[in-house]
Design a protein around this motif. Structure first.
Motif, short mmCIF file in Angstrom:
data_model
loop_
_atom_site.label_atom_id
_atom_site.label_comp_id
_atom_site.label_asym_id
_atom_site.label_seq_id
_atom_site.Cartn_x
_atom_site.Cartn_y
_atom_site.Cartn_z
N LEU A 34 81.92 96.57 78.26
CA LEU A 34 80.68 97.16 78.75
C LEU A 34 80.96 98.34 79.67
O LEU A 34 80.31 99.39 79.57
N MET A 35 81.94 98.21 80.56
CA MET A 35 82.27 99.32 81.46
C MET A 35 82.79 100.53 80.67
O MET A 35 82.45 101.68 80.96
N ASP A 36 83.60 100.26 79.65
CA ASP A 36 84.14 101.35 78.84
C ASP A 36 83.03 102.04 78.05
O ASP A 36 83.03 103.26 77.91
N ALA A 37 82.05 101.27 77.54
CA ALA A 37 80.94 101.86 76.79
C ALA A 37 80.05 102.71 77.69
O ALA A 37 79.48 103.71 77.24
N MET A 38 79.91 102.34 78.96
CA MET A 38 79.09 103.10 79.89
C MET A 38 79.85 104.25 80.54
O MET A 38 79.28 105.00 81.32
N GLY A 39 81.16 104.36 80.25
CA GLY A 39 81.97 105.42 80.84
C GLY A 39 82.25 105.20 82.31
O GLY A 39 82.41 106.16 83.07
N THR A 40 82.33 103.94 82.74
CA THR A 40 82.56 103.61 84.15
C THR A 40 83.95 103.00 84.31
O THR A 40 84.40 102.23 83.45
N ALA A 41 84.62 103.34 85.40
CA ALA A 41 85.97 102.82 85.64
C ALA A 41 85.91 101.32 85.95
O ALA A 41 84.97 100.84 86.58
N TRP A 42 86.92 100.61 85.50
CA TRP A 42 87.02 99.17 85.71
C TRP A 42 87.56 98.89 87.11
O TRP A 42 88.57 99.44 87.52
N SER A 43 86.88 98.00 87.85
CA SER A 43 87.30 97.64 89.20
C SER A 43 87.98 96.27 89.15
O SER A 43 87.31 95.24 89.08
N GLU A 44 89.30 96.30 89.17
CA GLU A 44 90.05 95.04 89.10
C GLU A 44 89.85 94.22 90.37
O GLU A 44 89.77 92.98 90.32
#
Length: 587
Positions: A144-154
């Protein structure tokens, strides 16, 4: 490829929603309605008597899910064919269960909530009640984050993982929808962006869309090139008028006998490739060579999977993750068994040490008893042999040496006992340190693997972005130079046309003065010529007039005789004919 588990999961949601008392049982009347709806969406005839016949020995009350499953498999699912729409089954079951499990105050639309529900059914474990484990939650959120173009917060996910571990590290369908609605991982994003991200993940995981985009396709009848929106799935390529998918134009079926090849440039198309099927071939032109190569690679991947009998990549990845979790669970159980065995061995060793300690205590008691006997014997010797003091001293010295030796032996025994106890404690600490070191090593290895995967993916993305930027810069520079050349050409042509227009205006004025002296017959001919000029000007914007008295025909236009050259008039005729043909094709 429709699996039975893809249908059983939404049916389980519907059955649970009909269980109003949370007892695990549903009345027969409600099951009749559910069965009738299932038969309708699956396209099979519904036998209302089959349910009564199946449960004729159990007329007392409601039916549990274990009792309904044999009927469902025998009379409904075994009769269902592979041409039904799975999404219709999902929508029907969603309608039954959504109102009883979810509130209306959602930050996402009902359609997006339905898509998240379908994604949950795809990623959930094949056991009931349905749950989704933390690994699949992370997979969905990363998608979902990749589809929205948002960086993943580990870091944020690790905090959420700690909170979720207190509840068993699993979620049900409605908790997953609530997680998306709360915006814990989608803060500062508008509703439309979240909806687009959910739709993209839904298309990939549920609709098996592997690639989509605009390309031009050559027609089979008219042989014209038309822009279409293509959607690639494992066994077909569907093309539509536009990306809203409202008007479907055709399907390219894919099987193990299909092939895809690059075609040389022709008809002004530079990015051609052809998809060869059993009965037909389809010529397609990509937007650029890079897009063409991506489409060819994706189509070849689908054909290869069809030849090997493999599912879509995301379904194969899901099965691999499940197999890995199952293997890790078996390894964990084996490790627990080994730990139990080691604990039993430690308990056995402790019992042996306890038995040894008791033996040492008994030996000490025996030594004390022996000491008492020795003292008593010494007193008796002192009473009986007072006259022989030297002898008594010798005996006493010997006895004292024996006592000292036995005391030393006792101290050695006690020291060995303490050493054994200390060794046992050190053994326990070493085992605990080894277990912790293995856990830390496993966690570090997983973290390193994740970091390596992320680094590889990031490097690939950066290289792709760099290539795209270089291509865009070169293409922009070429387009800019071409536009500047076109502008200079048009400006020079415009100046020449203006000069020619002024010359022709002067000639037209002179010719007009001569025309006034012509006879009545010439006037009638001029009237006819004017009528013909009006008709041609209405349809073509051009007038051809043969004037009497000249050796060569003079062409008349709205701007006077010879306002355009023969080449310009021929170009305008070709443009008019092209627009006329394109209008006819669209009709």
């Amino acid at each position: 490829m429709v699996l039975r588990s893809d249908i059983l999961k939404p049916i389980w949601h519907a059955f649970t929603a009909l269980d109003l008392d949370k007892t695990g049982k549903v009345s027969k009347s409600q099951l009749k309605v559910l069965s009738h709806n299932l038969c309708t969406v699956l396209g099979i005839p519904h036998n209302s008597r089959a349910l009564e016949e199946h449960f004729k020995d159990d007329d007392a009350g409601p039916v549990s899910t274990q009792g309904y499953m044999p009927y469902l498999n025998r009379f409904i699912l075994d009769k269902a064919e592979g041409d039904f729409d799975v999404m219709e089954v999902n929508k029907m079951c969603w309608t039954l269960c959504v109102r009883k499990n979810m509130s209306n105050n959602l930050l996402i639309s009902d359609q997006d909530a339905f898509k998240v529900w379908c994604i949950f059914n795809f990623l959930s474990e094949d056991k009931y009640p349905l749950i989704i484990v933390i690994e699949e939650i992370e997979y969905f959120l990363r998608k979902l984050m990749d589809a929205m173009g948002t960086a993943w917060s580990e870091e944020r996910f690790q905090d959420y993982k700690v909170q979720l571990s207190k509840r068993g590290s699993v979620l049900n369908a409605w908790e997953l929808i609530e997680l998306v609605c709360l915006g814990h991982f989608t803060k500062r994003l508008d509703r439309q962006t979240v909806s687009m991200g959910i739709h993209e993940v839904f298309q990939e995981l549920i609709l098996d869309v592997l690639k989509q985009g605009y390309m031009t396709k050559k027609g089979h009848l008219r042989k014209n090139w038309t822009e279409r929106w293509f959607v690639l799935q494992l066994n077909c390529i569907t093309y539509y008028v536009s990306e809203d998918l409202t008007e479907k134009k055709g399907v390219i079926p894919l099987d193990r006998n299909c092939s895809v090849e690059i075609l040389p440039e022709k008809e002004g198309k530079r990015c051609l490739f052809i998809v060869r099927c059993a009965d037909k071939s389809f010529e397609i032109n990509g937007t650029d060579k890079k897009r063409r190569q991506e489409w060819i690679h994706a189509i070849q991947g689908c054909i290869s999977r069809l030849r090997q009998g493999l599912p879509t990549p995301h379904r194969e990845a899901r099965d691999r993750r499940r197999e890995l979790r199952s293997r890790m669970q078996v390894e964990q159980e084996d490790l627990e068994v080994k730990m139990m065995q080691l604990q039993l061995a430690n308990e056995t060793k402790q019992k042996e040490l306890e038995a040894m300690r008791k033996k040492l205590e008994e030996a000490a008691a025996m030594a004390a008893l022996e000491e008492q006997r020795r003292v008593q014997t010494q007193l008796e010797l002192q009473n009986h042999y007072k006259m022989d003091l030297e002898r008594e001293k010798m005996v006493r010295l010997k006895m004292e040496e024996q006592v000292a030796q036995k005391s030393n032996e006792l101290e050695q025994y006690l020291q060995r006992v303490h050493e054994l106890e200390d060794m046992y404690h050190r053994l326990e600490e070493a085992l605990e340190d080894e277990r912790r070191a293995r856990q830390d090593e496993e966690a570090l290895r997983r973290l390193q693997a994740k970091l390596l995967e992320e680094e590889v993916s990031k490097r690939a993305e950066l290289e792709q972005i760099h290539l795209q930027q270089q291509q865009a810069i070169s293409q922009t520079q070429a387009e800019k130079e071409e536009l500047e050349r076109d502008q200079l050409t048009k400006e020079s042509a415009l100046q020449a046309a203006m000069q020619q227009l002024e010359n022709l205006e002067r000639r037209r004025q002179g010719a007009q003065e001569e025309y006034e002296a012509v006879t009545k017959k010439l006037t009638q001919a001029t009237i006819k010529t004017k009528s013909w000029k009006d008709k041609v000007a209405h349809h073509e914007g051009l007038i051809r007039l043969i004037q009497p008295g000249h050796k060569e025909p003079v062409k008349m236009t709205n701007w006077g005789p010879s306002a355009f050259t023969d080449a310009e008039l021929e170009m305008r005729e070709k443009n008019w004919q092209h627009r006329k043909n394109k209008t006819a094709e669209n009709q």
